[in-house]
Design a protein around this motif. Structure first.
Motif, short mmCIF file in Angstrom:
data_model
loop_
_atom_site.label_atom_id
_atom_site.label_comp_id
_atom_site.label_asym_id
_atom_site.label_seq_id
_atom_site.Cartn_x
_atom_site.Cartn_y
_atom_site.Cartn_z
N UNK A 103 0.96 -1.59 -0.08
CA UNK A 103 0.27 -0.01 -0.42
C UNK A 103 0.94 1.02 0.02
N UNK A 104 0.56 2.18 -0.84
CA UNK A 104 0.79 4.06 -0.45
C UNK A 104 0.06 4.76 -0.71
N UNK A 105 0.90 5.88 1.25
CA UNK A 105 -0.29 6.64 1.33
C UNK A 105 0.54 7.77 1.22
N UNK A 106 -0.49 9.19 0.47
CA UNK A 106 0.80 10.04 0.07
C UNK A 106 -0.24 11.28 0.33
N UNK A 107 -0.40 12.35 0.01
CA UNK A 107 -0.62 13.97 -0.15
C UNK A 107 -0.26 13.75 -1.95
N UNK A 108 -1.64 15.42 -1.71
CA UNK A 108 -2.14 15.45 -3.14
C UNK A 108 -2.53 16.53 -3.38
N UNK A 109 -1.89 17.54 -4.37
CA UNK A 109 -2.66 19.43 -4.47
C UNK A 109 -2.93 19.79 -6.07
N UNK A 110 -3.03 20.89 -6.53
CA UNK A 110 -3.81 21.13 -6.86
C UNK A 110 -4.23 22.34 -7.28
#
Length: 176
Positions: A103-110
């Motif tokens: 699994x992989x957890x991260x953040x997003x922004x835009x």
């Protein structure tokens, strides 16, 4: 997996019914989603105040993909029929591997914009960077058309970089 989708839809429905102001961003949506080996998606959002919308999206991409975040509307002095927004949140992907589950957890922004062509249709465009899967950029466009009161058809396409599959969605959206 199906229980998770039902639970998210119920939670989004409860969030949406508690919103002080019902509008195009207080909704529950679901349908067919193609990203890798996926089949369906469910999402919902609610307007917390005139500038802030909180939402969540669950798809069955990989084992499952979950994005939770918000959009903050800002006025850059553009035309009144165009609304611009900044977006940010957390994304999580569970995906199977031959030797172990990963699994992989991260953040997003835009950022993006939305506009209504008429009283029945809305167009939403956004660009974002997501840190999951070693990071990738994407640009997406969605079109909604209200064919019954509060019920819309929703179609969208998102182009991704770094070898991440592009995304296609077709579904129904119910506005509260």
């Amino acid at each position: 997996m199906k229980k998770s989708i039902i639970a998210l839809a119920a939670a989004a429905g409860m969030m949406a019914t508690t919103a002080a102001q019902a509008d195009d961003f207080t909704y529950v949506s679901g349908g067919i989603y193609d990203w890798g080996n996926s089949d369906v998606y469910v999402e919902g959002s609610t307007r917390v105040n005139p500038n802030l919308v909180l939402g969540a999206e669950l798809t069955d991409a990989a084992d499952f993909t979950l994005r939770v975040g918000g959009m903050y509307f800002v006025d850059f002095g553009q035309q009144q029929d165009v609304d611009t927004f900044l977006q940010a949140g957390v994304s999580h992907i569970d995906y199977p591997s031959n030797s172990f589950d990963s699994s992989d957890t991260g953040v997003f922004a835009g950022a993006g914009f939305t506009t209504k062509f008429d009283e029945f249709s809305r167009f939403i465009v956004d660009a974002r960077y997501d840190t999951v899967l070693d990071g990738f950029f994407s640009v997406g466009a969605r079109f909604r058309y209200e064919f019954l009161q509060n019920l819309s058809g929703d179609v969208g396409y998102r182009v991704n970089t770094s070898g991440v599959d592009n995304e296609v969605r077709v579904g129904l959206t119910y506005n509260f």
